[in-house]
Each structure stands twice: as structure tokens, then as C-alpha cells.
Design an enzyme around this catalytic site. Sequence first.
Site, short mmCIF file in Angstrom:
data_model
loop_
_atom_site.label_atom_id
_atom_site.label_comp_id
_atom_site.label_asym_id
_atom_site.label_seq_id
_atom_site.Cartn_x
_atom_site.Cartn_y
_atom_site.Cartn_z
N ALA A 141 -3.75 -17.65 5.78
CA ALA A 141 -2.48 -18.37 5.69
C ALA A 141 -1.44 -17.71 6.59
CB ALA A 141 -2.00 -18.43 4.24
N ASP A 142 -1.16 -16.44 6.31
CA ASP A 142 -0.26 -15.62 7.13
C ASP A 142 -0.85 -14.22 7.16
OD1 ASP A 142 1.74 -14.11 8.26
OD2 ASP A 142 3.20 -14.43 6.66
N PRO A 143 -1.51 -13.87 8.25
CA PRO A 143 -1.61 -14.59 9.52
C PRO A 143 -2.72 -15.66 9.50
CG PRO A 143 -2.75 -12.51 9.69
CD PRO A 143 -2.13 -12.52 8.32
N CYS A 158 6.62 -16.50 5.22
CA CYS A 158 5.59 -16.97 4.30
C CYS A 158 5.62 -16.11 3.04
CB CYS A 158 4.21 -16.88 4.95
SG CYS A 158 2.86 -17.51 3.92
N ASP A 178 0.21 -19.87 10.02
CA ASP A 178 1.50 -19.65 10.69
C ASP A 178 1.34 -19.63 12.20
OD1 ASP A 178 0.06 -17.27 10.52
OD2 ASP A 178 1.85 -16.02 10.46
#
Length: 387
Positions: free
Chosen positions: A130-132, A163, A135
Site C-alpha cells: 500500500a505504502d510503499p 498514508c 502510493d
Amino acid sequence: MAERIPASGRVHWVGAGLSTGSGLGLVCDSADHVLLWHRTVQRAEERLAALGLAGRATPRAVGGDALADELKPGDVVVSMLPADHHPALLRLCVAKGAHFACSSYVSEPIAAESAAAARQGIVVLTEAGADPGIDHLFAHKLVAQARAELGDTPATVAFTSYCGGLPAVPNDFRYRFSWSPRAVLAALRAPGRYIEAGVERVVVHPWEATRPHLVAGESFEAYPNRDSIPFLRQYALPPKWRSETFIRGTLRLAGWRDAWSPVFETLRAGDQQHIEMLAGDLGDRYPMTGEDRDRLVLAVTLDVHAAHGGTWSGQYLLDVFGDDRESAMARCVSLPLAFGVTGIITGRTPAGLHRAAEDIGEIDRWLDFLGRHGVVGSSRIDGTARR
């Protein structure tokens, strides 16, 4: 670079913790054989049952040389372990001729080991969560869209990417652990480097740079996460664009900094033994239980003001809630990682080091896949673009 080692069709998913979600099921759909490695066979079996995957993957107990003994050339190792375990697993992959994937940032040891992996025809996929991960997809899209409208003309830029994994129902602590408490504290101990008011800044304790931040009219708190500066190049901002603001950071519920002040005192002291004890205590006191629901919010925003007067503004927003099947964190981390793993299995991803996707065509494929599996972001684009 050597010819890419063909994928064997076998995947070793190492770690069945809080971030292992429905992406594992998609890997089971794509691979010939999946092995789920955890501390004990029983815990691996329990996680498979919870995900509705009993019988679709083989549970294994990680420890000693067990994984090394099973690993064959062309296999794929997916590390869901804390980031400091990744280099040892990647070294094992290089020794065995196996491919490697994780959702964590590229550390110096991973970057160094990836050179040897590339020479042997091994794929190393990183920053694919998700993050990283997601994003990066949003950031590349925004930069490409702004460049298409304004060109590479001189301009000033404000970029933020925040995030956070949050409790859907706020508690007094303003947080529940939907991923490793140890990893949360480790991230807070990493200095933050970013650009604000046109000046490069460094904060040793990131929480000290916490500021209010609005997302779709909702109040949050945000602070810089790690080193933002290398992403100026990674996101391919034109050389003539001057960054007034460039921050990649973490999002928290309003009131988080005050609620966590005792935690910060322990982190500031830096005693590793006490920090490890604190991680265990916090995980026990504020877990994301089966009755709790989490929320993942990711907001990536780019504003460009060209010297000739044209402006462009865009934002991608992802706001996902967990349900009784899986947490938002598990869904948003495991699904993009699973899509990246399928690219290794099918031979689509070449040997060498990769961070999610950077080519716009590939990015659109990733976002389309995520949308079809319930990870749907919204976008806002406006401005008076003129060259």
C-alpha cells in the site's frame, strides 16, 4: 544481466501475520503450488482457515534450514516478515536461484544484493504494497497527467503523499495495530527528510514535525516518513519543476501525537530492549481484534503552478475499511503484492530490481486489477492548464 531464470510455479509465502490477506488466495490461483511458512504449522493452518484457503496451500514451520531445504531454482519467495529479515531471505534466494518479492522499501542491503540477483537472472520485486506501493502508482499517474497538460516548462510544485492504517472507530490511543507493532516503532525511529517552503529539512524524530492535515474535509495529523528526497527522481518530476513542498508521510487520527507522548519518550531514549518490550506491550493493549474494523487512508496530491500562469491540481484518494473477512491493511498490502508476484510467475517481469510499477501502461494494469478486487481509489483533477 543474465537470462531470466524461468519461474517454477512454486511460491513460498513467508509470514502469516496481520498483512497477509486475500492476495494470498490470488497467488494460489496463479501458482502451481503455494507453501505458507509461519512460526508453527498450526499457526499457518489457522491463517489459511481464516482466509478460506484450507487445502489450497501447504503449511510449513519456518526455522532452521527448513526453507533453504525446500527452495528450488525458479521458485518465488514472498517475504511478509519485518523489513530487517528481507536481506537474509534475498541472499538465500540468490544462493538458490529463486525470485524474491516484498512490500517494503528498498534498503541499502536489498539494493546491494539486488545487483548480484540481476546478474543471475533473478527478479527482485519491492515496494509493492500500500505504502510503499499503491502510493507510487498514484504519484506516477499525477506527474504524468500534469506533464501532459503543462509540459516541462518551469513551474513550482507542491506534492504530498500521506498514508495511514487507522482504527475505523477511534479509541483513546488513536490507533490499533493492524500490522507489526515493532515495525510501527521502527518507522518512527527513522529520521525524516523532506522539502517544505522550498527548503530541504531533516527531523530526527518524525513525530516532532506532526501537523494538521485535511483529507476530503476530515481532520487528521500527519508527519514525514523516512527520506522523501529520492522520490523526486523516482517519480520523474521534470528538472525545471522546483519543489516548494515535497513530503511523503504518515497519516494519523487527530489527537494522535498527544495520546502517544509516553511512547515518544521511550523512543527518544533509544534503549533497544525497552523499545522491544514496548512493542510487545502496545501490541497486547491495542490489537486489531476480530471485533474491530480498521481503515486505510491514502491521499496523494500534486499542485503545479507554471511560470507562464498555467496551473494544474490533482489528487488520488484511497479510503478502504476492513470487514469481517479481512482488514483493510491486509487487503491493500497483499493484493498489489500478489499482482506483482503473478508478473514474476508468468514471466512478465524481467530480472533485476523493481518497485511496483513505473511505466504508465503497467500502472494502469495494476490499478485496473486493484479496482476489480475492491481497492478502488477516487481522483480529482482540476486547473487552468495552458502552455
